[in-house]
Design a protein around this motif. Sequence first.
Motif, PDB file in Angstrom:
ATOM      1  N   LYS A  87      29.268  13.444 -80.870  1.00  0.00           N
ATOM      2  CA  LYS A  87      30.200  13.814 -81.926  1.00  0.00           C
ATOM      3  C   LYS A  87      31.627  13.640 -81.432  1.00  0.00           C
ATOM      4  N   THR A  88      32.533  13.336 -82.362  1.00  0.00           N
ATOM      5  CA  THR A  88      33.939  13.096 -82.028  1.00  0.00           C
ATOM      6  C   THR A  88      34.815  13.992 -82.881  1.00  0.00           C
ATOM      7  N   LEU A  89      35.673  14.792 -82.230  1.00  0.00           N
ATOM      8  CA  LEU A  89      36.568  15.688 -82.956  1.00  0.00           C
ATOM      9  C   LEU A  89      37.600  14.881 -83.737  1.00  0.00           C
ATOM     10  N   ILE A  90      37.703  15.146 -85.035  1.00  0.00           N
ATOM     11  CA  ILE A  90      38.698  14.435 -85.851  1.00  0.00           C
ATOM     12  C   ILE A  90      39.719  15.378 -86.486  1.00  0.00           C
ATOM     13  N   TYR A  91      39.410  16.684 -86.532  1.00  0.00           N
ATOM     14  CA  TYR A  91      40.341  17.605 -87.178  1.00  0.00           C
ATOM     15  C   TYR A  91      40.114  19.019 -86.657  1.00  0.00           C
ATOM     16  N   THR A  92      41.211  19.682 -86.309  1.00  0.00           N
ATOM     17  CA  THR A  92      41.169  21.081 -85.889  1.00  0.00           C
ATOM     18  C   THR A  92      41.776  21.923 -87.000  1.00  0.00           C
ATOM     19  N   GLY A  93      40.938  22.706 -87.680  1.00  0.00           N
ATOM     20  CA  GLY A  93      41.404  23.518 -88.790  1.00  0.00           C
ATOM     21  C   GLY A  93      41.582  24.972 -88.416  1.00  0.00           C
ATOM     22  N   LYS A  94      42.014  25.778 -89.380  1.00  0.00           N
ATOM     23  CA  LYS A  94      42.259  27.195 -89.132  1.00  0.00           C
ATOM     24  C   LYS A  94      40.955  27.948 -88.845  1.00  0.00           C
ATOM     25  N   THR A  95      39.927  27.641 -89.628  1.00  0.00           N
ATOM     26  CA  THR A  95      38.676  28.390 -89.500  1.00  0.00           C
ATOM     27  C   THR A  95      37.496  27.521 -89.081  1.00  0.00           C
TER      28      THR A  95
END
Length: 228
Positions: A3-11
Motif C-alpha cells: 500500500k502507498t500513502l496518498i493522503y493524511t487526513g484529520k481522522t
Amino acid sequence: MEKTLIYTGKTKNVYTLENGNCLLKFKDDCTGKDGVFDPGENAVGLTIDGVGDVNLRMSIYFFEKINAAGIKTHFISANLEDTTMEVRPAKVFGDGLEIICRRKAVGSFRRRYGQYIAEGADLPYYVEATFKNDELGDPLVTKDGLVALGIMTDAQYEDIKAMTQKITKIVADEMAERGMDLYDIKFEFGYDTDGSVMLIDEVASGNMRVYKDGEYVDPMTLSKLFFA
C-alpha cells in the motif's frame, strides 16, 4: 498487499492498493475545539483512545445497511484488527465537500440563523454543502454555486441530496430504535469514472450529533449505546 500513502487526513489516512482499490486507516483523532468534540469543526480538537475502532465498526454496520437499500457506496470490506477499510476508488468533488443533513436546529446552523429559529427546532432533513477548506472556515456553497464553478452537475447535486436524505433516515431510524435522536450528520460523496455519485468516507459517531433524553451523547458513549 503493498500500500502507498496518498493522503493524511484529520481522522483517517488514505492509501492506494496494488489491486486499484483504496485503503482507509481509521485514527483516534476527532474534530473539535478546546478539547471538546464537535462534528462541525474543521480541525482536530482531541484524541479519544479507541474511537477509530468504534468508528470503523459503526461504518461497517451502516455501509452494509445503505448498500442493502440500493444506495451506492465505496465500501468493499473491512479489517477490524488493523482498523482499516477497503473501498472503491472515487474522485472527490472539487478539493472536497462535506454534505450535512440537519433534523434539528443546533450547532453552526443555529449560530447562523438563530434570529429566525429556536434552538433544537425541527428541520425537514435540511441539506447543505460546505467546501473542505480550513483557512476559510469551511464556507457554505449553494447548488447553483457548485454548478457554476464546474464542481458538479445539476443532476449530481440532486442525486447527492436525495441520497443524503435517504441515508440520514436510515441512520435516524436506527438511533430511534435505541432510544436516541439524530440531530445532524455529515457525509462525503465522490463519483466514479462514469460520473455516478457514491457515498464515501465513513458513517460513524464522530460525524453525527445525537441526543438521548435531551442530553448530547459523546461519540464514545454513542458507540457503546449503539452496540449495547
